[in-house]
Design a protein around this motif. Sequence first.
Motif, PDB file in Angstrom:
ATOM      1  N   MET A   1       6.939  27.294 -36.144  1.00 36.10           N
ATOM      2  CA  MET A   1       7.661  26.099 -35.705  1.00 36.10           C
ATOM      3  C   MET A   1       7.871  26.109 -34.191  1.00 36.10           C
ATOM      4  SD  MET A   1      10.612  25.884 -38.620  1.00 36.10           S
ATOM      5  CE  MET A   1      10.237  25.694 -40.365  1.00 36.10           C
ATOM      6  N   ALA A   2       8.214  27.287 -33.620  1.00 39.05           N
ATOM      7  CA  ALA A   2       8.428  27.391 -32.187  1.00 39.05           C
ATOM      8  C   ALA A   2       7.147  27.069 -31.422  1.00 39.05           C
ATOM      9  CB  ALA A   2       8.923  28.788 -31.824  1.00 39.05           C
ATOM     10  N   ALA A   3       6.003  27.495 -31.966  1.00 40.25           N
ATOM     11  CA  ALA A   3       4.725  27.193 -31.318  1.00 40.25           C
ATOM     12  C   ALA A   3       4.472  25.695 -31.288  1.00 40.25           C
ATOM     13  CB  ALA A   3       3.596  27.912 -32.054  1.00 40.25           C
ATOM     14  N   TYR A   4       5.004  24.990 -32.268  1.00 36.68           N
ATOM     15  CA  TYR A   4       4.853  23.534 -32.352  1.00 36.68           C
ATOM     16  C   TYR A   4       5.521  22.834 -31.180  1.00 36.68           C
ATOM     17  CZ  TYR A   4       5.181  18.877 -34.573  1.00 36.68           C
ATOM     18  OH  TYR A   4       5.088  17.541 -34.866  1.00 36.68           O
ATOM     19  N   LEU A   5       6.509  23.539 -30.559  1.00 34.61           N
ATOM     20  CA  LEU A   5       7.254  22.944 -29.458  1.00 34.61           C
ATOM     21  C   LEU A   5       6.575  23.135 -28.102  1.00 34.61           C
ATOM     22  CD1 LEU A   5      10.855  24.090 -30.417  1.00 34.61           C
ATOM     23  CD2 LEU A   5       9.982  21.773 -30.530  1.00 34.61           C
ATOM     24  N   GLN A   6       5.576  24.025 -28.030  1.00 34.76           N
ATOM     25  CA  GLN A   6       4.949  24.320 -26.751  1.00 34.76           C
ATOM     26  C   GLN A   6       4.155  23.125 -26.236  1.00 34.76           C
ATOM     27  OE1 GLN A   6       5.688  27.212 -25.159  1.00 34.76           O
ATOM     28  NE2 GLN A   6       7.037  27.450 -26.930  1.00 34.76           N
ATOM     29  N   ALA A   7       4.082  23.011 -24.914  1.00 34.37           N
ATOM     30  CA  ALA A   7       3.358  21.902 -24.305  1.00 34.37           C
ATOM     31  C   ALA A   7       1.878  21.981 -24.631  1.00 34.37           C
ATOM     32  CB  ALA A   7       3.562  21.919 -22.788  1.00 34.37           C
ATOM     33  N   SER A   8       1.308  20.871 -25.020  1.00 37.43           N
ATOM     34  CA  SER A   8      -0.116  20.791 -25.322  1.00 37.43           C
ATOM     35  C   SER A   8      -0.883  20.453 -24.047  1.00 37.43           C
ATOM     36  CB  SER A   8      -0.372  19.701 -26.378  1.00 37.43           C
ATOM     37  OG  SER A   8      -1.754  19.428 -26.478  1.00 37.43           O
ATOM     38  N   LEU A   9      -2.087  20.996 -23.938  1.00 37.58           N
ATOM     39  CA  LEU A   9      -2.907  20.731 -22.769  1.00 37.58           C
ATOM     40  C   LEU A   9      -3.722  19.456 -22.913  1.00 37.58           C
ATOM     41  CD1 LEU A   9      -4.219  24.339 -22.008  1.00 37.58           C
ATOM     42  CD2 LEU A   9      -2.350  23.130 -20.911  1.00 37.58           C
ATOM     43  N   PHE A  10      -3.557  18.774 -24.052  1.00 44.82           N
ATOM     44  CA  PHE A  10      -4.431  17.628 -24.281  1.00 44.82           C
ATOM     45  C   PHE A  10      -3.676  16.467 -24.906  1.00 44.82           C
ATOM     46  CE2 PHE A  10      -7.191  15.218 -27.171  1.00 44.82           C
ATOM     47  CZ  PHE A  10      -8.130  14.763 -26.273  1.00 44.82           C
ATOM     48  N   LEU A  11      -3.938  15.299 -24.373  1.00 41.54           N
ATOM     49  CA  LEU A  11      -3.520  14.038 -24.977  1.00 41.54           C
ATOM     50  C   LEU A  11      -4.745  13.128 -24.959  1.00 41.54           C
ATOM     51  CD1 LEU A  11      -0.057  12.661 -23.805  1.00 41.54           C
ATOM     52  CD2 LEU A  11      -0.836  13.027 -26.124  1.00 41.54           C
ATOM     53  N   PRO A  12      -4.925  12.295 -25.972  1.00 44.27           N
ATOM     54  CA  PRO A  12      -6.066  11.379 -25.959  1.00 44.27           C
ATOM     55  C   PRO A  12      -6.122  10.573 -24.665  1.00 44.27           C
ATOM     56  CG  PRO A  12      -4.969  11.328 -28.078  1.00 44.27           C
ATOM     57  CD  PRO A  12      -4.113  12.171 -27.186  1.00 44.27           C
TER      58      PRO A  12
ATOM     59  N   CYS B   1      20.383  17.386 -46.822  1.00 42.53           N
ATOM     60  CA  CYS B   1      20.417  17.799 -45.418  1.00 42.53           C
ATOM     61  C   CYS B   1      20.340  19.316 -45.362  1.00 42.53           C
ATOM     62  CB  CYS B   1      21.701  17.301 -44.754  1.00 42.53           C
ATOM     63  SG  CYS B   1      21.898  17.784 -43.026  1.00 42.53           S
ATOM     64  N   ASP B   2      19.495  19.830 -44.466  1.00 41.87           N
ATOM     65  CA  ASP B   2      19.330  21.281 -44.366  1.00 41.87           C
ATOM     66  C   ASP B   2      19.042  21.662 -42.921  1.00 41.87           C
ATOM     67  OD1 ASP B   2      19.046  23.952 -45.557  1.00 41.87           O
ATOM     68  OD2 ASP B   2      16.959  23.769 -44.915  1.00 41.87           O
ATOM     69  N   ILE B   3      19.616  22.778 -42.472  1.00 43.16           N
ATOM     70  CA  ILE B   3      19.389  23.284 -41.118  1.00 43.16           C
ATOM     71  C   ILE B   3      19.001  24.750 -41.207  1.00 43.16           C
ATOM     72  CG2 ILE B   3      20.401  23.695 -38.840  1.00 43.16           C
ATOM     73  CD1 ILE B   3      22.390  21.457 -39.428  1.00 43.16           C
ATOM     74  N   GLU B   4      17.897  25.116 -40.562  1.00 43.03           N
ATOM     75  CA  GLU B   4      17.424  26.496 -40.592  1.00 43.03           C
ATOM     76  C   GLU B   4      16.832  26.871 -39.240  1.00 43.03           C
ATOM     77  OE1 GLU B   4      13.225  26.848 -42.427  1.00 43.03           O
ATOM     78  OE2 GLU B   4      14.224  25.258 -43.575  1.00 43.03           O
ATOM     79  N   PRO B   5      16.869  28.168 -38.890  1.00 42.75           N
ATOM     80  CA  PRO B   5      16.241  28.586 -37.627  1.00 42.75           C
ATOM     81  C   PRO B   5      14.742  28.309 -37.669  1.00 42.75           C
ATOM     82  CG  PRO B   5      17.671  30.309 -38.501  1.00 42.75           C
ATOM     83  CD  PRO B   5      17.526  29.292 -39.589  1.00 42.75           C
ATOM     84  N   ALA B   6      14.196  27.875 -36.541  1.00 45.34           N
ATOM     85  CA  ALA B   6      12.759  27.627 -36.467  1.00 45.34           C
ATOM     86  C   ALA B   6      12.018  28.967 -36.416  1.00 45.34           C
ATOM     87  CB  ALA B   6      12.438  26.795 -35.232  1.00 45.34           C
ATOM     88  N   ASN B   7      11.001  29.113 -37.258  1.00 43.79           N
ATOM     89  CA  ASN B   7      10.219  30.350 -37.246  1.00 43.79           C
ATOM     90  C   ASN B   7       9.179  30.319 -36.125  1.00 43.79           C
ATOM     91  OD1 ASN B   7       8.046  28.765 -38.180  1.00 43.79           O
ATOM     92  ND2 ASN B   7       8.629  29.137 -40.321  1.00 43.79           N
TER      93      ASN B   7
END
Length: 415
Positions: free
Chosen positions: A202-213, A193-199
């Motif tokens: 990683m933070a960009a991975y959380l942003q809303a995407s403008l596209f879904l199939p 088990c490991d916990i680290e701040p999101a870089n």
Amino acid sequence: MGILSDDVVVIREPEIAGEPSVITVSCPDKTGLGCDLCRVILFFGLSIVRGDVSTDGKWCYIVFWVVGRRGRETRWSLLKKRLLGVCPAVSAASGFYNWYVRQQETVAAEEKPQVFLLKFCCFDRMGLLHDVTQVLCELELTIRRVKVSTTPDGRVMDLFFITDTRELLHTRRRKDETCEQLRSVLGECMTNCDIEPANVEMAAYLQASLFLPPSITEELFILELSEESRTSFKNLSVAMDNSLSPGHTLIQIKSPDHKGILYDIMRTLKDYNIQISYGRFYSTHNGSCEIDLFVIQKDGKKIVDSNKQTALCSHLRTELFRPLRVTVVSRGPDTELLVANPVELSSKGRPLVFYDITLALKMLHIRVFLAEIGRHVIGGSEWEVYRILLADDFELSASRDKIIDVVTKILMGWE
């Protein structure tokens, strides 16, 4: 500069078992305060059976009658603390009241909680994902996004992007507490088990995407109404009246009851910048609700524009009839459960959705092969979309219709 008194939030537990508890809030007003309070109450697993709201535009007085789920203990002191956290503080100098409230709202809008990445590996078992989700909820860790994958040999790699309501996850003590709680539930099957701040990546991975199939959006948002759904829709009405008050528009709502119904109404009004001056909510024993709300726009005027009235009424009907979207679809040889949860303009969404989804699958004895949570812009609105890839043998436990039915009932509080 601002102070919060213990009298701002008062909770009175029932003297007779089975009676509702009463939550009283008296504090400075702000647009969306009712929504924020309802979200906190919903997070603690409580249902609002009655409510009264009154405000003069500067100060509000709110009373909620709430009941909890059977067999679930409510942490009242913690609930009070969280309710206080969303109430505007009272300025020590009354002459600076309006300036102070504006400053508080600006700061709240600018501050974003730090995101952390929780990573752990373990061996798969029935109900694993729900047990992990329950631990995180009890620790007041909010799941922002998750990616769970299962290898052919039965190992599970879990990646949870989380934020901490207590804002302590940067400390070693809080990290150790989280990992220990997970180990106590998962036992020896948990390997690390490991916990680290999101870089930044990683933070960009959380942003809303403008596209879904398109296939996903069609499955979630263009669903045919069943006969039962058509009947429920006929029992739902939203009407506006400007004749009963010289300064307010009356919104009258009659609807079948569901978990979080008052939250769904409040978040819709919040997104439209509608302020409630006076309101009453009542849930009947036959499973229906009646709501009367005297409201004004942000400029302090009635809602007189017919286009605005039509748009708001239509939006309220949609949110009350189907606040969450649930379906099961085929992805080639695989089967996927899809759930879509609307996100407020403040980027906050309905709490405990993932908890309820995993609870339903655990009750059905269905294992999860892959799970992802992502935010996407669909039709001009942001949605939190849950994509759950079911194990190959799911049909041994339940049909697709049964899965949709059970997941929907858990989410809506009809179980």
